[in-house]
Design a protein around this motif. Sequence first.
Motif, mmCIF file in Angstrom:
data_model
loop_
_atom_site.group_PDB
_atom_site.id
_atom_site.type_symbol
_atom_site.label_atom_id
_atom_site.label_comp_id
_atom_site.label_asym_id
_atom_site.label_seq_id
_atom_site.Cartn_x
_atom_site.Cartn_y
_atom_site.Cartn_z
ATOM 1 N N THR A 178 56.448 36.983 32.727
ATOM 2 C CA THR A 178 55.122 36.388 32.856
ATOM 3 C C THR A 178 54.357 37.032 34.005
ATOM 4 O O THR A 178 54.908 37.269 35.087
ATOM 5 C CB THR A 178 55.239 34.874 33.107
ATOM 6 O OG1 THR A 178 56.004 34.288 32.051
ATOM 7 C CG2 THR A 178 53.866 34.225 33.153
ATOM 8 N N PRO A 182 47.682 36.861 38.076
ATOM 9 C CA PRO A 182 46.642 36.638 37.048
ATOM 10 C C PRO A 182 45.274 37.135 37.489
ATOM 11 O O PRO A 182 44.852 36.898 38.628
ATOM 12 C CB PRO A 182 46.665 35.126 36.852
ATOM 13 C CG PRO A 182 47.255 34.564 38.120
ATOM 14 C CD PRO A 182 48.243 35.580 38.568
ATOM 15 N N ASP A 184 42.404 36.665 35.399
ATOM 16 C CA ASP A 184 41.325 35.882 34.800
ATOM 17 C C ASP A 184 41.858 34.520 34.392
ATOM 18 O O ASP A 184 43.046 34.221 34.560
ATOM 19 C CB ASP A 184 40.721 36.620 33.605
ATOM 20 C CG ASP A 184 41.775 37.036 32.575
ATOM 21 O OD1 ASP A 184 42.741 36.273 32.366
ATOM 22 O OD2 ASP A 184 41.628 38.120 31.986
ATOM 23 N N ALA A 185 40.990 33.702 33.849
ATOM 24 C CA ALA A 185 41.365 32.330 33.497
ATOM 25 C C ALA A 185 42.469 32.301 32.447
ATOM 26 O O ALA A 185 43.380 31.451 32.505
ATOM 27 C CB ALA A 185 40.136 31.573 32.992
ATOM 28 N N ALA A 186 42.422 33.208 31.491
ATOM 29 C CA ALA A 186 43.434 33.227 30.435
ATOM 30 C C ALA A 186 44.821 33.521 31.007
ATOM 31 O O ALA A 186 45.823 32.900 30.603
ATOM 32 C CB ALA A 186 43.062 34.263 29.381
ATOM 33 N N GLU A 187 44.896 34.449 31.957
ATOM 34 C CA GLU A 187 46.186 34.780 32.554
ATOM 35 C C GLU A 187 46.683 33.647 33.452
ATOM 36 O O GLU A 187 47.896 33.399 33.532
ATOM 37 C CB GLU A 187 46.091 36.097 33.326
ATOM 38 C CG GLU A 187 45.911 37.303 32.409
ATOM 39 C CD GLU A 187 45.938 38.627 33.151
ATOM 40 O OE1 GLU A 187 45.894 38.613 34.411
ATOM 41 O OE2 GLU A 187 46.006 39.681 32.487
ATOM 42 N N LYS A 188 45.773 32.952 34.101
ATOM 43 C CA LYS A 188 46.188 31.782 34.889
ATOM 44 C C LYS A 188 46.750 30.699 33.978
ATOM 45 O O LYS A 188 47.773 30.076 34.288
ATOM 46 C CB LYS A 188 45.001 31.231 35.687
ATOM 47 C CG LYS A 188 44.534 32.108 36.826
ATOM 48 C CD LYS A 188 43.320 31.488 37.514
ATOM 49 C CE LYS A 188 42.699 32.455 38.494
ATOM 50 N NZ LYS A 188 41.459 31.898 39.113
ATOM 51 N N ASP A 189 46.077 30.483 32.879
ATOM 52 C CA ASP A 189 46.556 29.475 31.921
ATOM 53 C C ASP A 189 47.941 29.855 31.388
ATOM 54 O O ASP A 189 48.801 28.984 31.195
ATOM 55 C CB ASP A 189 45.583 29.341 30.758
ATOM 56 C CG ASP A 189 44.273 28.669 31.162
ATOM 57 O OD1 ASP A 189 44.237 28.048 32.247
ATOM 58 O OD2 ASP A 189 43.297 28.779 30.393
ATOM 59 N N ALA A 190 48.159 31.137 31.145
ATOM 60 C CA ALA A 190 49.454 31.589 30.635
ATOM 61 C C ALA A 190 50.556 31.365 31.669
ATOM 62 O O ALA A 190 51.682 30.972 31.328
ATOM 63 C CB ALA A 190 49.379 33.065 30.250
#
Length: 530
Positions: A178, A182, A184-190
């Motif tokens: 993982t 991160p 961006d927001a998508a990578e933070k969410d992941a």
Amino acid sequence: MRTRRTRTPRPYRSSRVGGALLAAAALLVSACSSGGASRAATADDGAPALGPLPRATPVALAPYYEQKLRWRDCETPGFQCATLRAPLDYAHPGDGDIKLAVSRKKATGPGERLGSLLVNPGGPGGSAIGYLQGYAGIAYPARIRARYDMVAVDPRGVAGSEGVECLTGREMDAYTQTDLTPDDAAEKDALVAAYKRFAEGCGKRAPKLLRHVSTVEAARDMDVLRAVLGDRKLTYVGASYGTFLGATYAGLFPERAGRLVLDGALDPSLGADRLNREQTAGFETAFQAFAKDCARRENCPLGRTPAQVGHNLSALFERLDAHPLPTGETGGRRLGESLATTGVIAAMYDERAWPRLRQALAQAVRDRNGAGLLALSDGYFEREADGSYSTLMYANAAVNCLDLPAAYTTPDEVERALPAFRKASPVFGRALAWASLNCAYWPVRPTGAPHRIEAKGAAPIVVVGTTRDPATPYRWARALASQLASARLLTYDGDGHTAYGRGSGCIDAAINTYLLRGTPPADGKRCSPS
């Protein structure tokens, strides 16, 4: 830090942040709640002091203290194994037992037997039995092994003792890859989703056990073992997290603390956020020592000055974040930034691993092959060739998230902490800051909090600190020594994690004399590499 293992253990590891980035991040101090330990008056710095337990053994615990171990031959020749019973919950001993794996190698003689010497390699999550059978029971000085029964117990949640398990091997592979930086927001969410899946997996597979793997409970288990072995006092060598376990024992049972060696010490008075930042700075200190060493060698793949080495490693991490390297592995795993960062950090624990790290970095930089760094990372995570993992990282998170409140509870809190982490380590700071979020989603509420350990009334305790230790910064050893009423601080002016048995004749002689004669080194004694 792990579980079963009969092979030679990897170098000591601290736990937490460096411990696996994702699975271990909040560092390793616990506190004193679940087990009935009392709190003494608040210390000057605001952290309460761990109070001792009553000297008399409670009637409800007598069956545990009076049990007889049934020894049998282990699979590893020369060692005996047994199972120790302890209450799952010391506050309610009638609610069920937990079974703990124990191993020993009896004193070989000559000379009068001095009792049992309990060893723990750290973690949390490290297999003490693996360490005993793979190293301590065969490599500790012969005169120590001649006079002591060498003994280990896998702490609750670890390896042979009802271990914590959370994910399948494939799930753990995905987890370790993982993205820890991160963009961006998508990578933070992941990243948040990965932490949640890990925590949910632990909660589903070990719902009761997760509530009872604290350091206080593990220390109480050691006292049961001490009594069952017939020792009036505990003799103990603990490394890294093992120092916190040993210091906790001394705090709970000061009158039963015998000759204790705490090597690579932790500061129990710090919260998880500060522990993580300071450990991050410790890895930066170790990396700068590596960078200086690398830069003067012809085969250094990252530059000719320490500054170039640091800059080029950061650049490599950025490239891997966008374009992971092939590793030649049949399963298709590629080397991304997270696995590469773990691989580099793994080599910071022992300067003897630096040549292997240079080779792995050269392979990545010049050959565009990530196999070397992946192997270092796999060793750190204790991933087997068949794709399975030991309990190391699961137990690591379980103990740490129970021992201390989470360092950060939201991505926004991590964002605010990023400048401090980057200042602590331009190379590792960003990844280690995000790694500090893992306990935010833990399914069990913490039972511990920062505290001081004074252990008033204990015999002299030897606290060992290494000046450029990456995982347990030297300041922590000084802090613990200042808290313990009977501490003797022994300093190793060198590199690597922990000091005993790592090549300093001065350190080894001081500790061996203490273990054999009970004579501690002078407080403040300093040693250099031999």
